[in-house]
Design a protein around this motif. Structure first.
Motif, short mmCIF file in Angstrom:
data_model
loop_
_atom_site.label_atom_id
_atom_site.label_comp_id
_atom_site.label_asym_id
_atom_site.label_seq_id
_atom_site.Cartn_x
_atom_site.Cartn_y
_atom_site.Cartn_z
N ILE A 297 -11.00 -54.89 67.05
CA ILE A 297 -10.18 -53.68 67.06
C ILE A 297 -10.25 -53.06 68.45
CG2 ILE A 297 -9.87 -51.39 66.05
CD1 ILE A 297 -9.25 -53.73 64.14
N PRO A 298 -9.12 -52.79 69.10
CA PRO A 298 -9.14 -52.41 70.51
C PRO A 298 -9.24 -50.91 70.76
CG PRO A 298 -6.90 -52.81 69.84
CD PRO A 298 -7.75 -53.09 68.63
N TYR A 299 -9.59 -50.12 69.76
CA TYR A 299 -9.67 -48.68 69.93
C TYR A 299 -10.94 -48.17 69.24
CZ TYR A 299 -7.46 -49.05 65.30
OH TYR A 299 -7.16 -49.40 64.01
N SER A 300 -11.37 -46.98 69.63
CA SER A 300 -12.51 -46.36 68.96
C SER A 300 -12.00 -45.54 67.77
CB SER A 300 -13.27 -45.46 69.93
OG SER A 300 -12.44 -44.44 70.43
N TYR A 301 -12.85 -45.39 66.75
CA TYR A 301 -12.45 -44.65 65.57
C TYR A 301 -13.71 -44.21 64.83
CZ TYR A 301 -13.43 -49.18 63.35
OH TYR A 301 -14.02 -50.35 62.95
N SER A 302 -13.55 -43.19 63.98
CA SER A 302 -14.64 -42.71 63.14
C SER A 302 -14.42 -43.20 61.72
CB SER A 302 -14.70 -41.19 63.18
OG SER A 302 -14.98 -40.72 64.48
N LEU A 303 -15.46 -43.72 61.10
CA LEU A 303 -15.37 -44.27 59.76
C LEU A 303 -16.09 -43.35 58.78
CD1 LEU A 303 -14.22 -46.95 58.49
CD2 LEU A 303 -16.57 -47.79 58.54
N ASP A 304 -15.38 -42.86 57.77
CA ASP A 304 -16.02 -42.09 56.71
C ASP A 304 -16.84 -43.00 55.82
OD1 ASP A 304 -14.96 -39.53 57.35
OD2 ASP A 304 -13.05 -40.09 56.45
N PRO A 305 -17.94 -42.52 55.24
CA PRO A 305 -18.69 -43.35 54.29
C PRO A 305 -17.79 -43.76 53.13
CG PRO A 305 -19.92 -41.37 54.87
CD PRO A 305 -18.55 -41.18 55.41
N ALA A 306 -17.82 -45.03 52.78
CA ALA A 306 -16.92 -45.54 51.74
C ALA A 306 -17.09 -44.80 50.42
CB ALA A 306 -17.14 -47.03 51.55
N SER A 307 -18.31 -44.43 50.08
CA SER A 307 -18.55 -43.75 48.81
C SER A 307 -17.91 -42.36 48.75
CB SER A 307 -20.05 -43.64 48.54
OG SER A 307 -20.69 -42.90 49.57
N SER A 308 -17.56 -41.79 49.90
CA SER A 308 -16.94 -40.47 49.95
C SER A 308 -15.41 -40.53 50.06
CB SER A 308 -17.48 -39.69 51.17
OG SER A 308 -18.88 -39.53 51.09
N VAL A 309 -14.88 -41.72 50.21
CA VAL A 309 -13.45 -41.84 50.50
C VAL A 309 -12.58 -41.35 49.35
CG1 VAL A 309 -11.62 -43.58 50.77
CG2 VAL A 309 -13.63 -43.61 52.25
N LYS A 310 -12.96 -41.58 48.11
CA LYS A 310 -12.15 -41.11 46.99
C LYS A 310 -11.93 -39.61 47.07
CE LYS A 310 -12.02 -40.76 41.93
NZ LYS A 310 -12.65 -41.21 40.65
N SER A 311 -12.98 -38.85 47.22
CA SER A 311 -12.85 -37.40 47.25
C SER A 311 -12.12 -36.93 48.49
CB SER A 311 -14.22 -36.74 47.15
OG SER A 311 -15.05 -37.11 48.24
N ILE A 312 -12.36 -37.56 49.62
CA ILE A 312 -11.71 -37.18 50.86
C ILE A 312 -10.21 -37.43 50.78
CG2 ILE A 312 -11.48 -37.77 53.31
CD1 ILE A 312 -14.51 -38.34 53.29
N VAL A 313 -9.83 -38.61 50.32
CA VAL A 313 -8.43 -38.99 50.31
C VAL A 313 -7.64 -38.23 49.25
CG1 VAL A 313 -6.83 -40.92 49.88
CG2 VAL A 313 -8.80 -41.22 51.39
N THR A 314 -8.17 -38.11 48.05
CA THR A 314 -7.42 -37.41 47.01
C THR A 314 -7.23 -35.93 47.35
OG1 THR A 314 -9.45 -37.11 45.70
CG2 THR A 314 -8.05 -39.00 45.16
N ALA A 315 -8.14 -35.39 48.14
CA ALA A 315 -8.01 -33.99 48.55
C ALA A 315 -7.05 -33.79 49.72
CB ALA A 315 -9.37 -33.41 48.92
N GLY A 316 -6.78 -34.88 50.47
CA GLY A 316 -6.03 -34.70 51.71
C GLY A 316 -4.78 -35.51 51.88
N ALA A 317 -4.54 -36.54 51.04
CA ALA A 317 -3.40 -37.41 51.26
C ALA A 317 -2.13 -36.82 50.66
CB ALA A 317 -3.67 -38.78 50.64
N GLY A 318 -1.01 -37.16 51.26
CA GLY A 318 0.29 -36.81 50.73
C GLY A 318 0.84 -35.49 51.24
N VAL A 319 1.99 -35.13 50.69
CA VAL A 319 2.72 -33.95 51.10
C VAL A 319 1.91 -32.69 50.81
CG1 VAL A 319 4.75 -32.55 50.52
CG2 VAL A 319 4.98 -35.01 50.90
N GLY A 320 1.99 -31.73 51.74
CA GLY A 320 1.36 -30.44 51.55
C GLY A 320 -0.06 -30.36 52.05
N HIS A 321 -0.56 -31.44 52.67
CA HIS A 321 -1.95 -31.44 53.13
C HIS A 321 -2.09 -31.59 54.63
CE1 HIS A 321 -3.50 -31.47 49.04
NE2 HIS A 321 -2.64 -32.42 48.75
N VAL A 322 -1.01 -31.39 55.37
CA VAL A 322 -1.10 -31.49 56.83
C VAL A 322 -1.68 -30.21 57.39
CG1 VAL A 322 0.71 -33.19 57.10
CG2 VAL A 322 1.30 -30.76 57.06
#
Length: 322
Positions: A297-322
């Motif tokens: 991968i040619p760029y740097s990035y921060s990785l969230d712990p996989a076990s926390s991804v469900k709560s992070i994504v469901t709280a932030g993905a989609g319309v109205g969360h920008v």
């Protein structure tokens, strides 16, 4: 396409002022009069392969609420920032040209009946829109570079929710919510298109919510590397990721729940690609099939712990969360 009786004309920063809403207390017209560009409309900045995307930043800002206005703005020459309010009803795919930012206002921005065609374009942002009931794709990207698809909802397209193909590259797909979708996200349209696609199709997919989708999350041909990280796979019924035709896909830090086939090599008549999988989290899911090697991968990035991804994504993905 379903059109209103009056067509929207883009002539100059001053003439367009009647269609411009205030952005941070300053309209595009006021900015133009002062000799400065309007503030960037998109929230945040992209990471991953599409990190260089700025969309219509530096251009005027217009607000549209009809198919006529939307189509004319999206097809116009030069940088432009487009605010979408209400439902834009399309009968055909609407073309989007280079240097455009398209953002839904609040939770009201909807593209209904058909979708967007980002073709032979560079530098496009699409953010905070609901794409529903398209007679084709929600978004089709082809022969295009520097694209950021962020915080959108995709539901019930006739074909793909978001298809990326034909030598497109340097793209980030982030924080989207796809539901009631069969063929979700295709990367590379044909086994016979190696001459155009090898060395291209570099896409980052991160923090997306694949919510009961069926397949193609994504299905990849030729792209190497493709980066799939910190996504939530929620009861995906057929398979999550497929790597085919010499593609190289790094799958890391994702949360797979209720997904019997998280990822595998090959798909249908397509030959196998490669998958490197690491640091994923599985709940009531299969273990996945990996093998081969993937380019760095040619760029740097921060990785969230996989076990926390469900709560992070469901709280932030989609319309109205920008």
């Amino acid at each position: 396409m379903r059109r209103t009786s009056a067509r929207f004309k883009l002539v100059s920063a001053v003439a367009v002022t009647t269609a411009v809403a205030a952005l941070g207390g300053v309209t595009a017209a006021q900015s133009a009069a002062a000799g400065t560009a309007a503030a960037p409309l998109a929230a945040g900045t992209p990471t991953g392969f599409g990190a260089g995307t700025t969309g219509g930043a530096g251009g005027s800002t217009v607000t549209v609420d009809s198919a006529d206005e939307f189509i004319d703005a999206a097809e116009s020459d030069g940088p432009l920032q487009i605010r979408v309010t209400g439902t834009i009803e399309l009968d055909d795919m609407a073309d989007v040209t280079s240097d455009k930012t398209i953002v839904g206002v609040g939770t009201s921005g909807v593209i209904d009946g058909s979708g967007l065609n980002i073709s032979r374009a560079d530098n496009v942002i699409v953010q905070n829109l609901t794409f529903r009931d398209s007679d084709d794709d929600g978004i089709n990207v082809q022969y295009s570079t520097n694209v950021w698809i962020d915080h959108n909802d995709f539901t019930n397209p006739n074909d793909g929710a978001l298809d990326i193909k034909r030598a497109s590259t340097d793209i980030t797909v982030s924080w989207n919510h796809a539901y009631d979708v069969d063929k979700n996200m295709l990367l590379g349209h044909s086994d016979s298109n190696a001459s155009e696609d090898v060395g291209k199709l570099h896409v980052s997919y991160h923090h997306n919510w694949f919510d009961g989708t069926t397949q193609r999350n994504p299905r990849v041909r030729f792209g190497d590397p493709v980066h799939v990280y910190n996504n939530y796979y929620d009861n995906v019924s057929s398979y999550g990721v497929a790597s085919t035709e010499d593609a190289g896909v790094l799958i890391e830090g994702n949360y797979f729940e209720g997904t019997d086939d998280p990822y595998h090599l090959g798909e249908a008549s397509s030959d196998e690609g490669s998958i490197v999988a690491r640091n994923n989290h599985f709940v009531d899911s299969g273990s996945g099939e990996a093998g081969g090697s993937v380019a760095s991968i040619p760029y740097s990035y921060s990785l969230d712990p996989a076990s926390s991804v469900k709560s992070i994504v469901t709280a932030g993905a989609g319309v109205g969360h920008v």
